[in-house]
Design an enzyme around this catalytic site. Structure first.
Site, short mmCIF file in Angstrom:
data_model
loop_
_atom_site.label_atom_id
_atom_site.label_comp_id
_atom_site.label_asym_id
_atom_site.label_seq_id
_atom_site.Cartn_x
_atom_site.Cartn_y
_atom_site.Cartn_z
N CYS A 243 0.84 -1.21 0.00
CA CYS A 243 0.00 0.00 0.00
C CYS A 243 0.87 1.26 0.00
O CYS A 243 1.58 1.51 -0.95
CB CYS A 243 -0.98 -0.04 1.17
SG CYS A 243 -2.43 1.03 0.94
N HIS B 33 -2.78 -5.73 0.79
CA HIS B 33 -2.23 -5.96 2.12
C HIS B 33 -2.11 -7.44 2.46
O HIS B 33 -2.92 -7.98 3.22
CB HIS B 33 -3.13 -5.28 3.17
CG HIS B 33 -2.98 -3.81 3.26
ND1 HIS B 33 -1.90 -3.19 3.87
CD2 HIS B 33 -3.79 -2.81 2.82
CE1 HIS B 33 -2.05 -1.88 3.81
NE2 HIS B 33 -3.18 -1.62 3.18
N GLU C 169 -0.13 -8.71 4.48
CA GLU C 169 0.27 -8.84 5.89
C GLU C 169 -0.89 -8.77 6.87
O GLU C 169 -0.74 -9.13 8.05
CB GLU C 169 1.30 -7.75 6.25
CG GLU C 169 0.74 -6.38 6.56
CD GLU C 169 0.33 -5.54 5.33
OE1 GLU C 169 -0.01 -4.36 5.51
OE2 GLU C 169 0.36 -6.09 4.22
#
Length: 292
Positions: free
Chosen positions: A104, A198, A200
């Site tokens: 991002c 994302h 993660e």
């Protein structure tokens, strides 16, 4: 034992707000994910945006095996001290030759530091689920996307996007909403892998992010009211608790690429597996690129 450096792209105010709502800053989320994927790793977290942030020189970064850049509400096109410090940090990472990965805003920082451009998305946002991501010709067979389905969905929430990639960048994945979804950048001595989404994040964190930005989503026309945002956030949070629930997958229109944690994190797993090939600190020549 690998030693990782996480650059938390949030300001102090943003970190505190995220901890209050999601329980962790963006950097702390990355740390938890990396510890799960590489239990023996050592991790340092720094905050380059802060007024009192340490200035990193390339030699300071070479002692780390990899650098990770988090997401944040940062707008890279704003000429502020916070942005300038983040860009200076990323330029030092590139100059060090240490492999780096970002998601991002982390992607957008790397793009800008290498000479590309980021803009506010015109009259749209991508929030909750980034849908129908596909590899480009250059991305097909690229190690970052190894194991990905032909088309996949991913957690995402952003109102900015890459407008122009820098020289030395290769577009690896795209979708109908945002052209740049995954990219490799070779700049100075460094190699960066990044995604606009994302990998993660836990799905529960995406649910919290939607609620935090509910007003923005209504303004962007993605929802008619905050209640609509809460409903979608509740559905994603429920999938977080029950990722194998077929009814929830059907309701959200997703499959295991989005719902299963190990498949959702695929790009980070692949990056960790390729660190030795990406490390340019002790070799001046670029590693061979996959066939375009």
């Amino acid at each position: 034992m690998p030693h990782f450096l996480i650059a938390d792209s949030e300001t102090l105010t943003e970190r505190e707000a995220r901890r209050a709502q999601a329980g962790k800053s963006s950097g702390e989320t990355y740390s938890v994910t990396l510890k799960q994927l590489s239990p023996d790793c050592a991790i340092d977290i720094v905050q380059p945006a802060d007024d009192d942030a340490r200035t990193f020189l390339p030699d300071d970064i070479t002692r780390y095996d990899a650098v990770f850049l988090t997401g944040s509400p940062l707008h890279v096109y704003d000429d502020t001290p916070e942005v300038r410090r983040q860009l200076a940090f990323m330029r030092a990472v590139f100059a060090s030759g240490t492999p780096s990965f970002g998601s991002c805003a982390g992607l957008q920082i790397a793009v800008t530091a290498a000479g590309g451009r980021v803009r506010k998305m015109p009259e749209r946002m991508e929030a909750g689920i980034s849908r129908r991501i596909v590899a480009t010709k250059a991305g097909q067979g690229h190690p970052m996307l190894a194991g990905r389905a032909d088309t996949w969905d991913a957690p995402a929430i952003h109102g900015d996007e890459v407008e122009e990639l820098p020289e030395g960048a290769r577009l690896l994945a795209t979708n109908p909403v945002t052209r740049v979804q995954a990219v490799e950048i070779r700049h100075d001595r460094g190699v960066f892998w990044g995604v606009q989404y994302h990998p993660e994040l836990a799905l529960g964190e995406i649910a919290v992010a939607l609620q935090r930005q509910a007003d923005d989503l209504v303004t962007a026309g993605l929802a008619e009211s905050r209640d609509d945002v809460d409903t979608r956030a509740d559905q994603i949070a429920a999938l977080h608790r029950k990722p194998d629930e077929r009814a929830l997958r059907w309701l959200l229109g997703v499959d295991g690429e989005f719902a299963d944690e190990d498949r959702r994190r695929r790009e980070i797993v692949n990056f960790l597996a390729e660190l030795s090939a990406l490390d340019r600190r002790r070799k001046d020549s670029a590693v061979p690129s996959p066939a375009a």
